[in-house]
Design a protein around this motif. Structure first.
Motif, PDB file in Angstrom:
ATOM      1  N   ASN A 411     -22.392  20.012  18.839  1.00  0.00           N
ATOM      2  CA  ASN A 411     -21.327  18.937  17.794  1.00  0.00           C
ATOM      3  C   ASN A 411     -21.928  17.610  17.536  1.00  0.00           C
ATOM      4  O   ASN A 411     -21.454  16.727  17.941  1.00  0.00           O
ATOM      5  CB  ASN A 411     -20.536  19.838  17.258  1.00  0.00           C
ATOM      6  CG  ASN A 411     -19.761  19.085  15.941  1.00  0.00           C
ATOM      7  OD1 ASN A 411     -19.598  17.908  15.701  1.00  0.00           O
ATOM      8  ND2 ASN A 411     -18.646  19.764  15.444  1.00  0.00           N
ATOM      9  N   SER A 436     -14.125  15.712  12.577  1.00  0.00           N
ATOM     10  CA  SER A 436     -15.396  16.122  13.210  1.00  0.00           C
ATOM     11  C   SER A 436     -14.117  18.190  13.092  1.00  0.00           C
ATOM     12  O   SER A 436     -15.250  18.761  13.563  1.00  0.00           O
ATOM     13  CB  SER A 436     -15.929  15.994  14.399  1.00  0.00           C
ATOM     14  OG  SER A 436     -16.790  15.211  14.153  1.00  0.00           O
ATOM     15  N   THR A 437     -13.136  17.963  13.968  1.00  0.00           N
ATOM     16  CA  THR A 437     -12.249  19.090  13.985  1.00  0.00           C
ATOM     17  C   THR A 437     -11.745  19.107  12.701  1.00  0.00           C
ATOM     18  O   THR A 437     -11.141  20.562  12.381  1.00  0.00           O
ATOM     19  CB  THR A 437     -11.132  18.781  14.845  1.00  0.00           C
ATOM     20  OG1 THR A 437     -10.556  17.729  15.305  1.00  0.00           O
ATOM     21  CG2 THR A 437     -11.972  18.927  16.279  1.00  0.00           C
ATOM     22  N   ALA A 442     -18.120  22.982  11.222  1.00  0.00           N
ATOM     23  CA  ALA A 442     -18.906  22.994  12.194  1.00  0.00           C
ATOM     24  C   ALA A 442     -20.405  22.497  11.588  1.00  0.00           C
ATOM     25  O   ALA A 442     -21.132  22.018  12.108  1.00  0.00           O
ATOM     26  CB  ALA A 442     -19.092  24.213  13.452  1.00  0.00           C
ATOM     27  N   ARG A 443     -21.072  22.710  10.100  1.00  0.00           N
ATOM     28  CA  ARG A 443     -21.808  22.932   9.490  1.00  0.00           C
ATOM     29  C   ARG A 443     -21.756  21.350   8.601  1.00  0.00           C
ATOM     30  O   ARG A 443     -23.019  20.920   8.086  1.00  0.00           O
ATOM     31  CB  ARG A 443     -22.192  23.628   8.921  1.00  0.00           C
ATOM     32  CG  ARG A 443     -22.972  25.019   9.050  1.00  0.00           C
ATOM     33  CD  ARG A 443     -21.969  26.036   8.486  1.00  0.00           C
ATOM     34  NE  ARG A 443     -21.045  26.264   7.694  1.00  0.00           N
ATOM     35  CZ  ARG A 443     -20.714  26.966   8.723  1.00  0.00           C
ATOM     36  NH1 ARG A 443     -20.612  27.236   9.609  1.00  0.00           N
ATOM     37  NH2 ARG A 443     -18.778  27.281   8.069  1.00  0.00           N
ATOM     38  N   GLU A 453     -13.810  28.363  17.056  1.00  0.00           N
ATOM     39  CA  GLU A 453     -14.509  26.830  16.499  1.00  0.00           C
ATOM     40  C   GLU A 453     -13.428  25.694  17.270  1.00  0.00           C
ATOM     41  O   GLU A 453     -13.537  24.283  17.774  1.00  0.00           O
ATOM     42  CB  GLU A 453     -15.319  27.118  15.414  1.00  0.00           C
ATOM     43  CG  GLU A 453     -15.943  27.674  14.876  1.00  0.00           C
ATOM     44  CD  GLU A 453     -16.640  27.048  13.163  1.00  0.00           C
ATOM     45  OE1 GLU A 453     -18.250  27.572  13.228  1.00  0.00           O
ATOM     46  OE2 GLU A 453     -15.965  26.545  12.559  1.00  0.00           O
ATOM     47  N   ALA A 457     -13.990  23.733  20.538  1.00  0.00           N
ATOM     48  CA  ALA A 457     -13.739  22.171  20.585  1.00  0.00           C
ATOM     49  C   ALA A 457     -12.701  21.269  21.469  1.00  0.00           C
ATOM     50  O   ALA A 457     -13.514  20.340  22.259  1.00  0.00           O
ATOM     51  CB  ALA A 457     -13.944  21.818  19.017  1.00  0.00           C
TER      52      ALA A 457
END
Length: 666
Positions: A411, A436-437, A442-443, A453, A457
């Motif tokens: 990622n 990003s979390t 995730a895409r 996910e 992470a």
């Protein structure tokens, strides 16, 4: 360059793939990014533009480009913005700049440009941007706008503490069109005055009574003079301004405000105005722990529905402090849906229902406790114990698969976030990691990561010893929870040994460190506390002297073992000063010992009730989280079920027959 940590293989691979430079050149490239960051903080546009070409190809190039364009955004051409958004599509920096650009378009009243760009805004978490978007919808639909639009504007406007343009403008337009009541502007002004935000209050009053703006300044500066004088104001606005003045007075002297309301203003105000004002006065008395006075003031409120959830929370706290359970139940039942669902008020409602001694009340209390019981937090743990269960750590979820771990490692947002943190750009790295979390999947699409996910992470952060991101990310899982990941124990040998050397429970020390610094070695607070245990320099010097640490200097606080030695030493001295009360010692560690010495005066209380009545919201939250953390760490360290209630005990006045061991403790 001297890194604060050695790059892990994962990040080293990222660096190699993006820079393809030998180590000395890599260090120079990173120094360039740090130089640009400092130039951005200084507002040095020329330096940023000069350095940007040298940052091309760096792993953190999106940050370099963002700083350079953001510094001159108000003079940039739209095409430059479009080119940036295209070049860095899918990154945090793209959406961060879009957020900044949308705010600027709103301020310029460029509704066409705003409407064209807003659908691409992925974060969607800026209240002012949201208000601009709602205003555009209203302007487009006019009289046919959905009634829920006004509710959305109101909710966002009231939630903003600082003065803003977007929500104030949207409220102005809707009030002018009679889609929102004039009363909303006055309510916003009340909230702003109580929060000591005079500019936000002025903006709200300007919408409905621009001729009274000078009086807002007068009443904010000297509310007593305003309330007893003959300030020029129309009869229509004078009572509204009086409410603002009474609120302002109540924040400093609730009894004086109560006297003026009772003797001079009560008959001139509407029922709603009186109820709100008594609610503020009652809340302010409650925060001073004058619970009987607070409840007397709240008793003058004829309709609890006229009070905010914050006022009702303080009514409930005051009632808890003096054991008046019917008032606790009344206050909680009057709260809005969101507040009633908070575990705090679910728990206390259940406890209040238990006092009824009726089968129906007992059944409802049981259902409420069962609905929140678990190891997750303070009241969830207390609910478990009310149901006769102890606190245990749930079993670990299925191990992450190689594919799940690889997904996190690949990622780019997570990697950039970690890289930024590890070279010294922690604020930037944390923001990119959170984006990003929390805000994209995730895409790279708007939405949340799923539990697996998130666990992957979090593990990536743990593996890189970025413990705060490990903890915060792991805490976001819902169906699958890994408590060993949520409650890591770095530096275990040092923490456990030092804790036992000074007769402290290592679980308590870990619980405090987790709340203080999230195990960030170089953490530094806004007031100067530093290191794992966030020790203030003056406190460190005092503690070192007490412990007989010769040659100590405060620059040693950056050393892990020294920080742990000073922090645990001070915590032990504080704990002894408060006769072993973990709740009082935690409050003292956060707010200084003087305040909890005052807060403990009054009746002997269940420590959970005492903690809920701590006047400072930060310290109140801190005490509860430290004790809740402690129960989990104890379960992890011992493998045995734990009791939070046993650690809480009771809190009451100091036994006068017992001498204070450290009267000079800072």
């Amino acid at each position: 360059m001297q890194y604060t940590k050695i790059l892990t293989p994962v990040l080293a691979a990222l660096v190699a793939s993006t820079l393809a430079l030998p180590a000395p050149a890599q260090n120079r490239a990173d120094e360039l990014l740090l130089d640009m960051n400092q130039a951005y903080k200084r507002g040095d546009k020329k330096r940023l533009t000069q350095l940007l070409p040298q940052a091309r190809g760096h792993a953190l190039e999106p940050w370099a480009a963002y700083w350079e364009l953001k510094a001159r955004l108000d003079e940039a051409m739209p095409q430059e913005v479009h080119d940036f958004l295209t070049r860095y599509a899918g990154t945090y920096q793209e959406d961060r700049l879009r957020n900044d650009w949308l705010l600027l378009l709103g301020q310029r009243r460029d509704w066409a440009g705003f409407a064209a760009e807003h659908p691409s805004f992925r974060m969607g978490d800026d209240r002012e941007v949201r208000c601009y978007a709602l205003l555009i919808d209203f302007l487009k639909d006019g009289g046919t706008a959905n009634p829920a639009l006004a509710d959305d504007v109101r909710r966002n406007w009231f939630a903003l503490r600082e003065a803003d343009d977007g929500c104030t403008l949207a409220a102005d337009r809707l009030i002018s069109a009679r889609k929102m009541p004039v009363a909303d502007a006055w309510r916003k002004a009340r909230l702003a005055i109580e929060a000591n935000r005079p500019r936000a209050a002025r903006n709200a009053v300007e919408i409905v009574a621009p001729e009274s703006l000078n009086l807002v300044g007068e009443l904010n500066g000297n509310p007593a003079k305003f309330l007893t004088g003959k300030a020029a104001a129309s009869p229509k606005t004078r009572k509204e301004l009086a409410v603002l003045a009474l609120i302002k007075m109540a924040t400093n002297d609730p009894d004086a405000a109560a006297g003026l309301l009772e003797d001079r203003w009560s008959s001139q105000l509407s029922a709603e105005e009186r109820h709100w004002t008594w609610g503020v006065i009652g809340k302010q008395a409650a925060t001073r722990l004058a619970s009987d006075d607070a409840l007397a003031y709240f008793a003058k409120v004829g309709k609890d529905g006229d009070l905010t959830d914050d006022m009702l929370a303080w009514k409930a706290r005051a009632a808890l402090r003096v054991g008046k359970w019917p008032q606790v139940l009344q206050a909680v039942n009057a709260m809005g849906d969101d507040a009633r669902r908070d575990p705090t008020w679910v728990y206390w409602k259940a406890r209040a229902l238990q006092q009824h001694k009726s089968p129906a009340a007992a059944q409802e209390a049981q259902a409420l406790l069962e609905g929140i019981a678990g190891p997750r937090g303070f009241y969830e743990q207390l609910a478990l114990e009310e149901l006769g269960q102890k606190i245990t750590v749930p079993g670990r979820p299925q191990p992450l698969t190689p594919e799940e771990k690889e997904g996190a490692r690949r990622n780019p947002g997570l990697n950039r976030g970690l890289y930024a943190i590890l070279i010294g750009l922690r604020p930037e790295g944390v923001r990119e990691w959170n984006y990003s979390t929390n805000l994209v999947n995730a895409r790279g699409e708007p939405g949340n990561l799923n539990d697996r996910e998130l666990l992957a992470a979090a593990q990536l952060a743990c593996d890189n010893q970025v413990w705060d991101r490990c903890i915060n990310t792991s805490e976001r899982t819902k169906g699958e929870a890994d408590y060993e990941q949520r409650f890591p124990m770095p530096f275990r040998d040092s923490v456990v040994k030092r804790s036992r050397d000074v007769a402290l429970d290592p679980a308590y020390v870990y619980g405090l460190i987790r709340q203080e610094s999230r195990f960030v070695m170089d953490a530094r607070s806004g007031v100067g506390a530093s290191g794992l245990m966030q020790v203030m320099p003056a406190t460190a010097r005092w503690t070192a002297k007490k412990l007989g640490m010769s040659g100590f200097s405060t620059d040693q606080l950056t050393d892990r073992d020294t920080n742990i030695a000073i922090g645990t030493g001070y915590l032990k001295l504080v704990l002894d000063d408060f006769a072993g009360s973990m709740a009082l010692a935690a409050a003292a560690y956060n707010a200084g010992p003087g305040r909890p010495r005052s807060w403990r005066n009054g009746p002997v209380l269940d420590a959970a009730i005492w903690a809920e009545n701590v006047p400072f919201s930060e310290t109140r939250d801190y005490v509860k989280k430290v004790l809740s953390n402690t129960a989990i760490y104890a379960a992890l360290l011992t493998g045995q079920p734990q009791s939070l209630k046993a650690r809480l005990g009771t809190v009451g006045p100091r036994d006068a027959s017992v001498p204070e061991p450290n009267k000079d403790i800072p």
